[in-house]
Each structure stands twice: as structure tokens, then as C-alpha cells.
Design a protein around this motif. Sequence first.
Motif, PDB file in Angstrom:
ATOM      1  N   ALA A 112       0.837  -1.212   0.000  1.00 35.30           N
ATOM      2  CA  ALA A 112       0.000   0.000   0.000  1.00 35.30           C
ATOM      3  C   ALA A 112       0.863   1.250   0.000  1.00 35.30           C
ATOM      4  N   ASP A 113       0.427   2.272  -0.712  1.00 34.07           N
ATOM      5  CA  ASP A 113       1.101   3.568  -0.599  1.00 34.07           C
ATOM      6  C   ASP A 113       0.569   4.273   0.659  1.00 34.07           C
ATOM      7  N   PRO A 114       1.162   5.404   1.053  1.00 32.95           N
ATOM      8  CA  PRO A 114       0.776   5.990   2.350  1.00 32.95           C
ATOM      9  C   PRO A 114      -0.694   6.415   2.455  1.00 32.95           C
ATOM     10  N   LYS A 115      -1.370   6.600   1.323  1.00 31.57           N
ATOM     11  CA  LYS A 115      -2.786   6.988   1.374  1.00 31.57           C
ATOM     12  C   LYS A 115      -3.705   5.794   1.217  1.00 31.57           C
ATOM     13  N   GLY A 116      -3.121   4.583   1.142  1.00 29.89           N
ATOM     14  CA  GLY A 116      -3.942   3.372   1.155  1.00 29.89           C
ATOM     15  C   GLY A 116      -4.275   2.788  -0.203  1.00 29.89           C
ATOM     16  N   THR A 117      -3.712   3.350  -1.277  1.00 28.84           N
ATOM     17  CA  THR A 117      -3.927   2.773  -2.606  1.00 28.84           C
ATOM     18  C   THR A 117      -2.959   1.597  -2.787  1.00 28.84           C
ATOM     19  N   ALA A 118      -3.464   0.473  -3.314  1.00 27.42           N
ATOM     20  CA  ALA A 118      -2.595  -0.690  -3.515  1.00 27.42           C
ATOM     21  C   ALA A 118      -1.695  -0.467  -4.723  1.00 27.42           C
ATOM     22  N   MET A 119      -0.421  -0.750  -4.541  1.00 27.68           N
ATOM     23  CA  MET A 119       0.566  -0.712  -5.622  1.00 27.68           C
ATOM     24  C   MET A 119       0.768  -2.148  -6.093  1.00 27.68           C
ATOM     25  N   GLU A 120       0.642  -2.386  -7.392  1.00 28.62           N
ATOM     26  CA  GLU A 120       0.799  -3.732  -7.934  1.00 28.62           C
ATOM     27  C   GLU A 120       1.962  -3.704  -8.925  1.00 28.62           C
ATOM     28  N   VAL A 121       3.075  -4.293  -8.534  1.00 31.01           N
ATOM     29  CA  VAL A 121       4.287  -4.188  -9.354  1.00 31.01           C
ATOM     30  C   VAL A 121       4.638  -5.566  -9.917  1.00 31.01           C
ATOM     31  N   PHE A 122       4.930  -5.609 -11.197  1.00 31.14           N
ATOM     32  CA  PHE A 122       5.110  -6.901 -11.879  1.00 31.14           C
ATOM     33  C   PHE A 122       5.908  -6.736 -13.157  1.00 31.14           C
ATOM     34  N   LYS A 123       6.285  -7.896 -13.720  1.00 27.32           N
ATOM     35  CA  LYS A 123       6.841  -7.923 -15.078  1.00 27.32           C
ATOM     36  C   LYS A 123       5.754  -8.438 -15.994  1.00 27.32           C
ATOM     37  N   ARG A 124       5.643  -7.882 -17.176  1.00 21.70           N
ATOM     38  CA  ARG A 124       4.621  -8.331 -18.134  1.00 21.70           C
ATOM     39  C   ARG A 124       5.084  -9.652 -18.733  1.00 21.70           C
ATOM     40  N   ASP A 125       4.345 -10.709 -18.475  1.00 22.44           N
ATOM     41  CA  ASP A 125       4.757 -12.029 -18.958  1.00 22.44           C
ATOM     42  C   ASP A 125       4.226 -12.351 -20.343  1.00 22.44           C
ATOM     43  N   ALA A 126       3.158 -11.682 -20.724  1.00 18.47           N
ATOM     44  CA  ALA A 126       2.590 -11.961 -22.053  1.00 18.47           C
ATOM     45  C   ALA A 126       1.970 -10.683 -22.595  1.00 18.47           C
ATOM     46  N   PHE A 127       2.144 -10.478 -23.867  1.00 18.51           N
ATOM     47  CA  PHE A 127       1.550  -9.308 -24.509  1.00 18.51           C
ATOM     48  C   PHE A 127       0.281  -9.700 -25.251  1.00 18.51           C
ATOM     49  N   SER A 128      -0.611  -8.743 -25.367  1.00 20.06           N
ATOM     50  CA  SER A 128      -1.866  -8.975 -26.078  1.00 20.06           C
ATOM     51  C   SER A 128      -1.788  -8.303 -27.447  1.00 20.06           C
ATOM     52  N   HIS A 129      -2.750  -8.607 -28.262  1.00 21.28           N
ATOM     53  CA  HIS A 129      -2.694  -8.090 -29.640  1.00 21.28           C
ATOM     54  C   HIS A 129      -4.011  -7.446 -30.042  1.00 21.28           C
ATOM     55  N   GLN A 130      -4.703  -6.842 -29.056  1.00 26.13           N
ATOM     56  CA  GLN A 130      -5.985  -6.262 -29.445  1.00 26.13           C
ATOM     57  C   GLN A 130      -5.774  -5.032 -30.327  1.00 26.13           C
ATOM     58  N   LYS A 131      -6.647  -4.883 -31.274  1.00 25.34           N
ATOM     59  CA  LYS A 131      -6.570  -3.739 -32.183  1.00 25.34           C
ATOM     60  C   LYS A 131      -7.161  -2.510 -31.495  1.00 25.34           C
ATOM     61  N   PHE A 132      -6.746  -1.333 -31.951  1.00 25.77           N
ATOM     62  CA  PHE A 132      -7.393  -0.116 -31.490  1.00 25.77           C
ATOM     63  C   PHE A 132      -8.835  -0.135 -32.005  1.00 25.77           C
ATOM     64  N   GLN A 133      -9.748   0.310 -31.190  1.00 25.00           N
ATOM     65  CA  GLN A 133     -11.164   0.279 -31.543  1.00 25.00           C
ATOM     66  C   GLN A 133     -11.500   1.323 -32.609  1.00 25.00           C
ATOM     67  N   SER A 134     -12.666   1.166 -33.212  1.00 21.00           N
ATOM     68  CA  SER A 134     -13.099   2.156 -34.201  1.00 21.00           C
ATOM     69  C   SER A 134     -14.265   2.986 -33.687  1.00 21.00           C
ATOM     70  N   LYS A 135     -14.707   2.734 -32.451  1.00 22.78           N
ATOM     71  CA  LYS A 135     -15.766   3.581 -31.871  1.00 22.78           C
ATOM     72  C   LYS A 135     -15.274   4.218 -30.577  1.00 22.78           C
ATOM     73  N   GLY A 136     -15.816   5.407 -30.301  1.00 29.47           N
ATOM     74  CA  GLY A 136     -15.391   6.125 -29.101  1.00 29.47           C
ATOM     75  C   GLY A 136     -14.146   6.954 -29.367  1.00 29.47           C
ATOM     76  N   ILE A 137     -13.572   7.509 -28.290  1.00 33.93           N
ATOM     77  CA  ILE A 137     -12.417   8.408 -28.426  1.00 33.93           C
ATOM     78  C   ILE A 137     -11.161   7.643 -28.863  1.00 33.93           C
ATOM     79  N   VAL A 138     -10.932   6.473 -28.320  1.00 32.00           N
ATOM     80  CA  VAL A 138      -9.796   5.593 -28.650  1.00 32.00           C
ATOM     81  C   VAL A 138      -8.441   6.264 -28.372  1.00 32.00           C
ATOM     82  N   PRO A 139      -8.053   6.331 -27.094  1.00 39.11           N
ATOM     83  CA  PRO A 139      -6.758   6.936 -26.744  1.00 39.11           C
ATOM     84  C   PRO A 139      -5.599   6.025 -27.125  1.00 39.11           C
ATOM     85  N   TYR A 140      -4.392   6.633 -27.147  1.00 39.06           N
ATOM     86  CA  TYR A 140      -3.183   5.811 -27.265  1.00 39.06           C
ATOM     87  C   TYR A 140      -3.068   4.882 -26.053  1.00 39.06           C
TER      88      TYR A 140
END
Length: 301
Positions: A112-140
Motif C-alpha cells: 500500500a502507498d501511504p494513502k492506502g492505494t494498492a501498488m501492484e508491481v510486476f513484469k509483463r509475462d505476455a503481450f496482447s494483440h488487441q486492435k485499437f477500436q473504431s468507436k469512441g475516443i480511442v486513446p493511445y
Amino acid sequence: MSERMSTMIRVSKIAHAAYETPDLAQQTEYYTDIIGLTLVAQEKDAVYLASTVDHHSIVLRKGAQAQCTRVGFQIPDAADLDGFEKQVKSHGIATERRKDPEPSIKDMVVFADPKGTAMEVFKRDAFSHQKFQSKGIVPYKLGHVAFHVTDVKRVTKFYCDVLGFRESDWMADFFSFLRCGPDHHTINLMETGSNRHFHTAFELRDWAHLQTACDFLSLRGYKLLWGPGRHGIGHNLFAYHRAPNGLITETFAELDRMNEELGYYEPRPWHRDNPQRPKVWAKDPSASNLWGILPSDEMMK
Ligand SMILES: [Fe+2]
């Protein structure tokens, strides 16, 4: 630089943010249809939403009150997660180890950080391949999460000493902007009277994308709380609105990017300092918005 600082294991990216929200279906619809994320997995009480190579950037869980409960950070593949856990413990902080806690993550250090939010620290073991959507704002991507805090010095020190963040800028002595990679800020902390979520920010492509986003939000009934404008600190173009659960979302573009070796931000025509280096900004309207319009009272609710 002390020996400890030079050998420390630093998180290098914000990976995800997790929220509790009273109406799971409504908030899921907002993230898919308005923000334009991809719904990748849905369990009984949890929804995973993605925008990039990460399996998920946003996690929603049902809860009585809308709040940000956890923030996930990725460490480089070459870093040692055991060593990172030791580093956290050396500050007298209790940690927990979770195996296979979430899709695409095999091993996670949680504390936990000092204000009580959980910190989750890890290494990315697998990447996904989802495409950027075509509806909505679609951020980077998910860019940063900002919090109201009661003790900004203490929480800032925690992020720097325990997670390896660097101070990018301060507004006077009450608002810190912290980076864990080239982006000017990934976490920002504003001392007010409480510990709670301030806003969650998504990076858009450019000014044209921000304009399209503002028109789209307006057509769908979302009014801006503040912006569009250009922040002084970080120099990002910004526009803020409120999600259906009441939490504030920022859409931004053109955030300052740090060249760590040279110690200054990539030069831009709107910079006043040449080069633009990390500093303490005066509490001046131009630190908030170079274009002059100050935030509405509604922003601070
Ligand atoms: Fe922001």
C-alpha cells in the motif's frame, strides 16, 4: 547520487488502474462506447478493459463508492522482482506476493502507498494483440492518475524512494508531478484536505484528436469541466469531463517528454524556459493553463 539510488529498481511504466464503482454496467459502457477501450474479459464482479499491447489498462470492480483502489506498474524484464520486493521491505513496508493474480501477469508484489492505494508491481509475462477500436475516443494509452492527498511531501517521497519515480515539477509546495519513464508525469499528487482520486488521464494523438473527442463527448451529453487548454506544468493540451460514476477523466496530448540523459524536456515552441528543466513553479495561473482560463470550482469537487 547515493549508492542506494543508483542501484535501485525503478518501475518504468504505469500498466493499469483499478476502480470500484457502484454501477459496473454503466461504467463499462462508458469505457467501451465513450473512451473507446476494448472489453477483453468479464468476470462476475470484474471487468478488464484494454487499449494496447497490455492485456488490460483499466479494471472495474463493483463497490459501494466510486474510487481508485489500485495502480499497477511494470518493471523491465531485466529487473528482479525478488530484489524489488526486498527494496520495498527495506523501507519497513509490508508486501504481499500474488501468483497468477490477473490475466497476463504471473507474479506480482503488492503493497500500500501511504494513502492506502494498492501498488501492484510486476513484469509483463505476455503481450496482447488487441486492435485499437473504431468507436469512441480511442486513446493511445492510460497516461496518468492524479490524487488528492493530505500530505504531499510524504506521498511524493514514497513514490520516489520506494518505486523509483523522479520529480518532474512542483507547483509551489502543494502539487507534485512524478515520472517513471519519458512522460512528464505518470502520478501527480495535490495536497488538499483529503486522500482520494483526482483524475485519470488518457493520452490522445494530437490537437485534432482532442477536438474530435470534445465534439464527441458533447454529442453524447458529456460537458467539459475545464478546457480545452494547455497546462503550464507538463505543457499538455487538456480537457476534463466527469465519467458517469462521478470520477474525473482527462484527455490530453503533447505532454512534455524527458530526455533523462540530458536532464531537460524535448524543446517545444510553447516552452518559456530554454531548455525546459524540472523546477518548482510559482502558484501562478500560467502554471495551470498557459491559455489563461482557470479551473471551475466543479473540478475540485
Ligand atoms: Fe492530468
